[in-house]
Motif scaffolding. Sequence first.
Motif: not given
Length: 425
Positions: A343-372
């Motif tokens: 996910l981090h090395e291929t998808l985020l960095t090379r495919v989607w070009h999403v930086p690993d910053t708080a402005e770009d990525i939120a980390y959630l433990h609850d899948p329903a909360a992530a979808v919402e």
Amino acid sequence: MDTTGDATKGLRLFPFRGLRYVPERVGSLAAVTSPPYDVVVRPDGLHHLESADPHNIVRLILPQDGSPGARNRQAARTLAEWLAEGVLATDPEPALYVYEQRGNGVLQRGLIGVLELSPAADRVVLPHEEVMDDVVADRAALMRATGAHLEPLLLTYVGDGTVSGAAAVVERAARRPPLLTTTTEDGLRHRLWAVTDPAEQAGAAAGLLPRQALIADGHHRWATYLRLKREQGVPGPWDFGLVFLVDTARYPLQVRAIHRVLRRLAPADALAALDGRFRVREVAGPLPRALGALAAASEEGNAYLLAGDGTYRLVDRADSALLARTVPAGRPEAWRTLDATVLHETLLTRVWHVPDTAEDIAYLHDPAAAVEQAERSGGTAVLMHPVREAVVRDLARQGVTMPRKSTSFGPKPATGLVMRRVGAG
């Protein structure tokens, strides 16, 4: 065998005078507790805890004010006020605390104490995830301001399967009347016992001495402990950190995934970038059914569930040439094939070009909360399947860290049941 090979460099756990709520001064113990600070991620969760009781521990672990410095000063003032008002009090004698969580098919018991941060700490307590320097700096500033360890980190070790040493102390305590009992709104019942007998304390310490622990939860707090110890330069109370130790030979932990919300990447753009690089299939909901499809696909290789536009899409079968180009070589195969690594090395960095910053990525433990959150913000939720504990422990023993937020071990200790004032004994 779960030992360090040198007993002088093993887990050295000591009793301490716990800082605890005075039950008569709060609405209920359940109302003043909180999940660990990094689990309370949504504003509505923070507000819910703040409104549960004016003395909820979240006011100390996640103070709300303008700047980081102001927030930490606010936490220090609040702690001082609660101590002066008798809302919090330090126990009269040093103890190891036996802590139990029970309910929803879970039974977990272990020991809370202060662990010596020895020179060999990196070989005794094994991290398995990377940390972010800004988070460590933030936690360090809060600990300095309050002069307290407000929540224990969760460590696991593998005992010898017998009821001796630390295990014997834990089981004997659990047969006695508890120091406190409370049930939190997630349905878990929490019980705490104080072990003040020096002979029992010595027996627990001797049983832990040859062991090696894995950080199950609290990588940033562990890095913070080590940072504050280095800052002191001389022996003192910052040479110890507050921990909760669980023998997973007796009480196996649950391992769950931590999901991502890509705040600025719309689902349509995420899907378009995957064309020809991964297989993408729409799967039927509701969410539990879609997660079942993810679990089945994960048996065969890297797989992810994307959501955010009202549908669920299963992403798997990555192009092998893409993985060969993007996943760093020279690391163990178990690391190179982790879902989090790809996910981090291929998808985020090379495919989607999403930086690993708080402005770009939120980390959630609850899948329903992530979808919402993804549906509300127009972003993309990336749902993950959990890693097996054996893989985590094996990589940690090799000194290999996983991408941050790769796993969620639980149940996590409730914050607010027992804390430590650094220097209070």
